[in-house]
Motif scaffolding. Structure first.
Motif: not given
Length: 61
Positions: A11-34
């Protein structure tokens, strides 16, 4: 117990991969979750829980 630690590490590896590959996409997803209410997030979490447990059961049997 070793399987649990292995799964948590994966899980940690996959989460880190998402953050490494697409930090902007991750931020947009978190904003939508809020913008979702607690009930919607709880339903999404329950769906992921059931899907993950079903996939794990299917892989192990």
């Amino acid at each position: 117990m070793q399987d649990l630690w292995t799964a948590l590490c994966l899980v940690a590896v996959l989460e880190g991969l998402f953050l490494f590959v697409s930090p902007g996409g991750w931020k947009r997803t978190v904003e939508q979750l809020w913008q979702l209410d607690d009930r919607q997030i709880r339903q999404l979490g329950g769906l992921m829980l059931v899907a993950g447990a079903a996939a794990l059961w299917w892989l192990r049997h």
